[in-house]
Design a protein around this motif. Structure first.
Motif, short mmCIF file in Angstrom:
data_model
loop_
_atom_site.label_atom_id
_atom_site.label_comp_id
_atom_site.label_asym_id
_atom_site.label_seq_id
_atom_site.Cartn_x
_atom_site.Cartn_y
_atom_site.Cartn_z
N LYS A 149 0.65 -1.03 -0.26
CA LYS A 149 0.19 0.29 0.10
C LYS A 149 0.86 0.97 -0.05
N PRO A 150 0.32 2.15 -1.01
CA PRO A 150 1.21 3.63 -0.73
C PRO A 150 1.10 3.90 0.79
N VAL A 151 2.57 4.78 0.86
CA VAL A 151 2.35 5.55 2.22
C VAL A 151 3.09 6.77 2.72
N GLY A 152 4.00 7.04 0.92
CA GLY A 152 4.69 8.32 0.57
C GLY A 152 5.21 8.06 -0.58
N PHE A 153 6.43 9.43 -0.43
CA PHE A 153 6.76 9.77 -1.48
C PHE A 153 8.18 10.33 -1.90
N THR A 154 9.06 9.64 -3.03
CA THR A 154 10.24 10.97 -2.94
C THR A 154 10.35 11.97 -4.54
N GLY A 155 10.13 12.88 -4.29
CA GLY A 155 10.40 13.46 -5.79
C GLY A 155 11.55 13.87 -5.94
N ARG A 156 11.60 13.80 -6.86
CA ARG A 156 13.21 14.06 -7.69
C ARG A 156 13.82 15.55 -8.80
N ILE A 157 14.96 15.59 -8.34
CA ILE A 157 15.16 17.52 -9.32
C ILE A 157 14.74 16.98 -10.68
N VAL A 158 13.95 18.07 -11.08
CA VAL A 158 14.19 17.67 -12.67
C VAL A 158 14.08 18.93 -13.34
N TYR A 159 14.38 19.93 -13.19
CA TYR A 159 14.90 21.04 -13.88
C TYR A 159 16.05 21.75 -13.29
N ASP A 160 16.94 22.50 -13.89
CA ASP A 160 17.94 22.94 -13.43
C ASP A 160 17.08 23.86 -13.00
N ASN A 161 16.68 24.88 -13.04
CA ASN A 161 16.23 26.12 -12.76
C ASN A 161 14.73 26.23 -11.83
N SER A 162 15.37 24.58 -10.98
CA SER A 162 13.62 25.05 -10.40
C SER A 162 14.49 25.83 -8.81
N THR A 163 13.16 26.47 -7.99
CA THR A 163 12.88 27.17 -6.88
C THR A 163 13.40 26.86 -6.35
N ASP A 164 13.35 25.24 -6.19
CA ASP A 164 13.86 24.42 -4.60
C ASP A 164 14.88 23.71 -4.95
N PRO A 165 15.95 23.80 -4.89
CA PRO A 165 17.07 23.69 -5.27
C PRO A 165 17.36 22.04 -4.43
N ARG A 166 16.33 21.33 -3.66
CA ARG A 166 16.75 20.40 -2.78
C ARG A 166 16.74 19.22 -4.09
N LYS A 167 18.19 18.17 -4.44
CA LYS A 167 17.90 16.82 -5.57
C LYS A 167 16.35 15.90 -4.76
N TYR A 168 16.28 15.70 -3.68
CA TYR A 168 14.79 14.81 -3.15
C TYR A 168 14.62 15.93 -2.22
N VAL A 169 13.11 15.63 -2.58
CA VAL A 169 11.69 15.77 -1.18
C VAL A 169 11.05 15.19 -0.77
N ASN A 170 11.15 14.42 0.26
CA ASN A 170 10.32 13.38 0.70
C ASN A 170 9.20 13.68 1.33
N SER A 171 7.83 12.87 1.51
CA SER A 171 6.90 13.43 1.96
C SER A 171 7.87 13.23 3.45
N SER A 172 6.72 13.99 4.74
CA SER A 172 6.72 14.23 5.58
C SER A 172 7.02 12.85 6.86
N ASP A 173 6.81 12.35 7.82
CA ASP A 173 6.65 11.48 8.42
C ASP A 173 5.07 11.37 8.76
N SER A 174 4.69 10.27 8.93
CA SER A 174 2.68 10.34 9.01
C SER A 174 3.15 9.74 9.69
N PRO A 175 1.34 8.99 10.63
CA PRO A 175 1.17 7.58 11.28
C PRO A 175 1.19 6.77 10.70
N ILE A 176 1.29 6.74 9.26
CA ILE A 176 1.03 5.61 8.53
C ILE A 176 3.08 5.58 7.28
#
Length: 559
Positions: free
Chosen positions: A230-257
């Motif tokens: 079952k899906p419980v979270g996600f990781t988002g990877r940067i694609v565009y070089d000119n992104s306003t958010d320079p972080r390479k990866y952004v993960n879901s926040s911790d949650s009860p699941i």
């Protein structure tokens, strides 16, 4: 005022409100036949008497069924390897779930909803609701990804790695977050989910203006699923070089699941082959996992935005078993070697089954992109993790000088102090000696008092051909049925048997000569029809204790 426990029938199943999980566990046990459960998991059961079945043991290789299943007690017991338990034990030991995960999986399958929080506590959203939000979010990411053209940067990011999105193993892993970080939130709102619930699910946050926004914008998404799929979270990877958010990866926040320290990317895929092959690979990132899947190493996982933890270690150990292999693929740079050292020191429960392979200047994904065969060959080039750490430590010091060798020993000793397994500790010091030319006893003298050798008074002198005694049967029974170990303290034993009792109670290694006696003793007990899951094993323990007590009484009279 606390609302009392209630059970309410409705169209979706049975709702159980409770302070803890006990009522849910009992409801699961009364609703699920272990025979049906095992057949659903691919086991062939053969009728062997009233309320009794037999099957090939799931936990060791055999040609003749030695695992007995008791429908009356909803339990199984293998007379070949000693494995025993119920549906929860099976999911923990065979599927790699922890106990709460096993409860949730079975409750979901049976339509039993349970609430781990107090009924009057409105500060928490039910896990079912959080799962529904995460599932809908995943569907939205997937639909947006499918709508992208093949030359979109997100899809090119995949294809340039020689990875196909048509692969059945990983097609569903990908998603796309899109430029509008309010679109999915609005869709969830339209289905009745509040902003607070969406934030609690770990997929969104409130901005400074009080608007709920997704955590990701214009990112290639990887879905993280738990062991039940079952899906419980996600990781988002940067694609565009000119992104306003320079972080390479952004993960879901911790949650009860979703807790990053408790979950691994693709663990639900990895568990089947890991259990079959008794080995699992641990790589650094999502693309590394997918590259490994492309060379038929589906038994591969990666952590998600956190260092490898003891919780991760426990889960992988359940996947591969006590005698399996957990193989870490580390980079050759300093960061990779520090990660190897940190992993070994922080995971004492798996140190003795941990191995390492070094991918050189490339990670697994890059190796696959350039030469898939090289990745396959590298994954066959492994060594025990402790040896790798000692080799690397030696390279950091001048082993031709006394000063360098002293520094090497001091560095290695910091790691040595984390080892809990006595056999591994002995192997570690022996390999240090081989690597440095320093005498083993000299190294032991620097071990800060850590003892890796049994005292002479603890030597076990026994002839494996001696007649079996009641103590042999008792100890064999407790070794095979760990839940009885706590009761051993009340059994009066002397001499060699008292020593073996202490080894069992302290969960230490049992000498081979004693293990041979255990096997013979268990075979003797199994000749009796009573010794099966159809009777209470505790009763068998108590009966054996009476025999030992009588023997001790007779001996005291004689002396």
């Amino acid at each position: 005022m606390m609302i009392p426990h209630v059970m309410v029938e409705h169209s979706c199943g049975i709702i159980v409100y409770m302070e803890d999980n006990r009522k849910v566990i009992e409801q699961i046990k009364s609703s699920l036949s272990i025979v049906d459960f095992l057949e659903q998991h691919g086991h062939k059961l053969i009728k062997s008497g009233a309320n009794r079945w037999k099957m090939l043991c799931p936990f060791h290789d055999e040609k003749t069924p030695s695992c007995i299943v008791s429908e009356a007690y909803n339990s199984y017991h293998c007379f070949g390897c000693g494995a025993s338990g119920d549906v929860f034990t099976y999911l923990e030991e065979k599927e790699g779930l922890d106990f709460p995960g096993a409860i949730e999986m079975l409750a979901d399958d049976l339509g039993i909803e349970y609430h781990p929080y107090d009924n009057n506590d409105d500060s928490h959203t039910s896990r079912k609701t959080l799962r529904a939000i995460t599932e809908l979010t995943y569907n939205a990411f997937k639909n947006q990804f499918d709508a992208l053209s093949e030359d979109h940067p997100a899809k090119r990011n995949i294809s340039k790695r020689n990875i196909s999105t048509e692969n059945k193993e990983n097609y569903w892993l990908f998603g796309w977050s899109g430029a509008d970080d309010r679109r999915i939130v609005k869709g969830l709102n339209s289905k009745g989910y509040t902003d607070a619930q969406i934030v609690e699910a770990g997929v969104a946050k409130m901005d400074q203006h009080g608007l709920c926004r997704m955590l990701w914008k214009d990112r290639l998404m990887f879905v993280i699923r738990d062991l039940t799929g079952k899906p419980v979270g996600f990781t988002g990877r940067i694609v565009y070089d000119n992104s306003t958010d320079p972080r390479k990866y952004v993960n879901s926040s911790d949650s009860p699941i979703f807790h990053k320290s408790n979950i691994l990317f693709c663990e639900d895929i990895a568990k089947k082959q890991a259990s079959k092959d008794n080995e699992v690979f641990v790589v650094e990132g999502q693309f590394d996992v997918i590259a490994m899947q492309h060379i038929n190493k589906s038994n591969t996982v990666a952590s998600s935005g956190t260092a490898f933890t003891e919780n991760h270690a426990g889960m992988l150990k359940r996947m591969v078993g006590e005698n399996g292999k957990i193989i870490f693929a580390f980079d050759a740079d300093a960061a990779g070697q520090k990660a190897a050292l940190r992993t070994f020191r922080n995971s004492p429960s798996i140190q003795y089954i941990s191995f390492a392979t070094i991918t050189g200047e490339k990670d697994a994904s890059d190796m696959y992109r350039d030469d898939p065969d090289s990745l396959m060959k590298q994954m066959q080039n492994i060594k025990p993790l402790y040896q790798h750490i000692i080799d690397w430590t030696a390279k950091q010091n001048d082993m031709t000088s006394e000063t360098g060798r002293n520094a090497f020993i001091n560095d290695c000793m910091e790691t040595y102090e984390t080892i809990t397994d006595p056999v591994l500790a002995d192997n570690y010091i022996t390999y240090m000696s081989l690597s440095s030319g320093v005498d083993v006893n000299t190294i032991r003298a620097k071990s800060k008092g850590k003892s890796i050798q049994k005292k002479s008074s603890e030597k076990i002198i026994i002839d494996e051909n001696d007649d079996l005694q009641p103590e042999d049967y008792m100890l064999a029974l407790c070794y095979e049925q760990p839940h009885l170990i706590d009761k051993l303290g009340d059994v009066n034993m002397s001499g060699r048997y008292d020593l073996v009792k202490k080894l069992i109670m302290e969960k230490k290694d049992i000498p081979d000569v004693i293990m041979k006696r255990f096997i013979v003793a268990n075979e003797g007990m199994r000749k009796f029809e009573k010794y099966s899951p159809l009777i209470d094993i505790d009763d068998l323990f108590d009966a054996q204790k009476q025999v030992i007590d009588m023997k001790n009484k007779d001996n005291s009279i004689i002396t």
